[in-house]
Write a protein that holds these residues in place. Structure first.
Motif, short mmCIF file in Angstrom:
data_model
loop_
_atom_site.label_atom_id
_atom_site.label_comp_id
_atom_site.label_asym_id
_atom_site.label_seq_id
_atom_site.Cartn_x
_atom_site.Cartn_y
_atom_site.Cartn_z
N ARG A 105 0.83 -1.22 0.00
CA ARG A 105 0.00 0.00 0.00
C ARG A 105 0.86 1.25 0.00
O ARG A 105 0.56 2.23 -0.68
CB ARG A 105 -0.92 0.00 1.22
N ALA A 106 1.96 1.23 0.74
CA ALA A 106 2.84 2.41 0.80
C ALA A 106 3.47 2.65 -0.57
O ALA A 106 3.56 3.80 -1.03
CB ALA A 106 3.93 2.21 1.85
N ARG A 107 3.90 1.57 -1.26
CA ARG A 107 4.47 1.73 -2.61
C ARG A 107 3.42 2.27 -3.58
O ARG A 107 3.71 3.14 -4.40
CB ARG A 107 5.01 0.40 -3.12
N ALA A 108 2.17 1.77 -3.47
CA ALA A 108 1.11 2.24 -4.36
C ALA A 108 0.81 3.71 -4.12
O ALA A 108 0.61 4.48 -5.07
CB ALA A 108 -0.15 1.40 -4.16
N ARG A 109 0.80 4.13 -2.85
CA ARG A 109 0.57 5.55 -2.54
C ARG A 109 1.70 6.40 -3.10
O ARG A 109 1.48 7.48 -3.65
CB ARG A 109 0.46 5.75 -1.03
N GLY A 110 2.95 5.93 -2.98
CA GLY A 110 4.09 6.68 -3.49
C GLY A 110 4.03 6.83 -5.00
O GLY A 110 4.28 7.91 -5.55
N GLU A 111 3.66 5.74 -5.70
CA GLU A 111 3.55 5.82 -7.17
C GLU A 111 2.42 6.74 -7.57
O GLU A 111 2.53 7.51 -8.54
CB GLU A 111 3.34 4.42 -7.74
N ALA A 112 1.30 6.70 -6.85
CA ALA A 112 0.17 7.58 -7.16
C ALA A 112 0.56 9.04 -6.94
O ALA A 112 0.18 9.93 -7.70
CB ALA A 112 -1.04 7.22 -6.30
N ARG A 113 1.35 9.31 -5.90
CA ARG A 113 1.79 10.67 -5.60
C ARG A 113 2.69 11.18 -6.73
O ARG A 113 2.59 12.32 -7.17
CB ARG A 113 2.53 10.68 -4.27
N ILE A 114 3.58 10.31 -7.22
CA ILE A 114 4.49 10.69 -8.30
C ILE A 114 3.68 10.99 -9.56
O ILE A 114 3.93 11.98 -10.26
CB ILE A 114 5.53 9.58 -8.57
N ARG A 115 2.68 10.15 -9.86
CA ARG A 115 1.85 10.39 -11.05
C ARG A 115 1.08 11.69 -10.93
O ARG A 115 0.95 12.44 -11.88
CB ARG A 115 0.89 9.21 -11.25
N ARG A 116 0.52 11.96 -9.73
CA ARG A 116 -0.26 13.19 -9.54
C ARG A 116 0.62 14.43 -9.68
O ARG A 116 0.18 15.46 -10.18
CB ARG A 116 -0.89 13.19 -8.14
N ARG A 117 1.86 14.35 -9.26
CA ARG A 117 2.76 15.50 -9.32
C ARG A 117 3.01 15.92 -10.77
O ARG A 117 3.13 17.09 -11.08
CB ARG A 117 4.09 15.15 -8.66
N GLY A 118 3.04 14.96 -11.69
CA GLY A 118 3.34 15.29 -13.08
C GLY A 118 2.11 15.48 -13.94
O GLY A 118 2.21 15.70 -15.14
N GLU A 119 0.88 15.44 -13.37
CA GLU A 119 -0.34 15.51 -14.19
C GLU A 119 -0.59 16.89 -14.79
O GLU A 119 -1.07 16.99 -15.90
CB GLU A 119 -1.54 15.13 -13.34
#
Length: 125
Positions: A105-119
């Motif tokens: 879950r922590a890895r998924a949240r980190g990947e989602a955060r990275i994707r949101r930052r570049g949207e």
């Protein structure tokens, strides 16, 4: 004055307790029958031989009833689970699975955060 004390052992499950009571009753009847067979043999009664045969049969039934208690207990433990103790393998495996789920879950949240930052950008520069 009455003081309530906690039980030192957990209560047996109902099916196991029923099988244990049945086994105790059968064992006590078997012991009584063996005693009567012995006394008939000592007295030279004609009932001695039938009582000995009945004693052998009831010994087989008593052995079966004791095995029934053991099997009932094993089946109940398999169906309803055993009480977990700190050294239990099941508890250790649950802990490992829980840690793995938290990490995923922590890895998924980190990947989602990275994707949101570049949207909001047109380019990645």
């Amino acid at each position: 004055m009455w003081v309530e004390e906690p039980a030192t052992r957990r209560r047996m499950p109902d099916p196991v307790r029923t099988a244990a009571v049945r086994a105790v009753l059968i064992m006590s009847l078997t012991i009584i029958q063996a005693l009567v067979a012995f006394l008939c043999t000592m007295a030279g009664s004609w009932l001695a031989f039938p009582m000995v045969l009945g004693g052998v049969a009831s010994t087989v039934v008593a052995t079966w009833s004791v095995l029934d208690v053991w099997v009932t207990r094993q089946v109940w433990n398999q169906r309803n689970g055993v009480v977990s103790v700190p050294s239990s393998t099941a508890r250790h495996m649950r802990r490992e699975r829980r840690i793995a789920r938290r990490g995923a879950r922590a890895r998924a949240r980190g990947e989602a955060r990275i994707r949101r930052r570049g949207e909001g950008r047109l380019s990645r520069a």
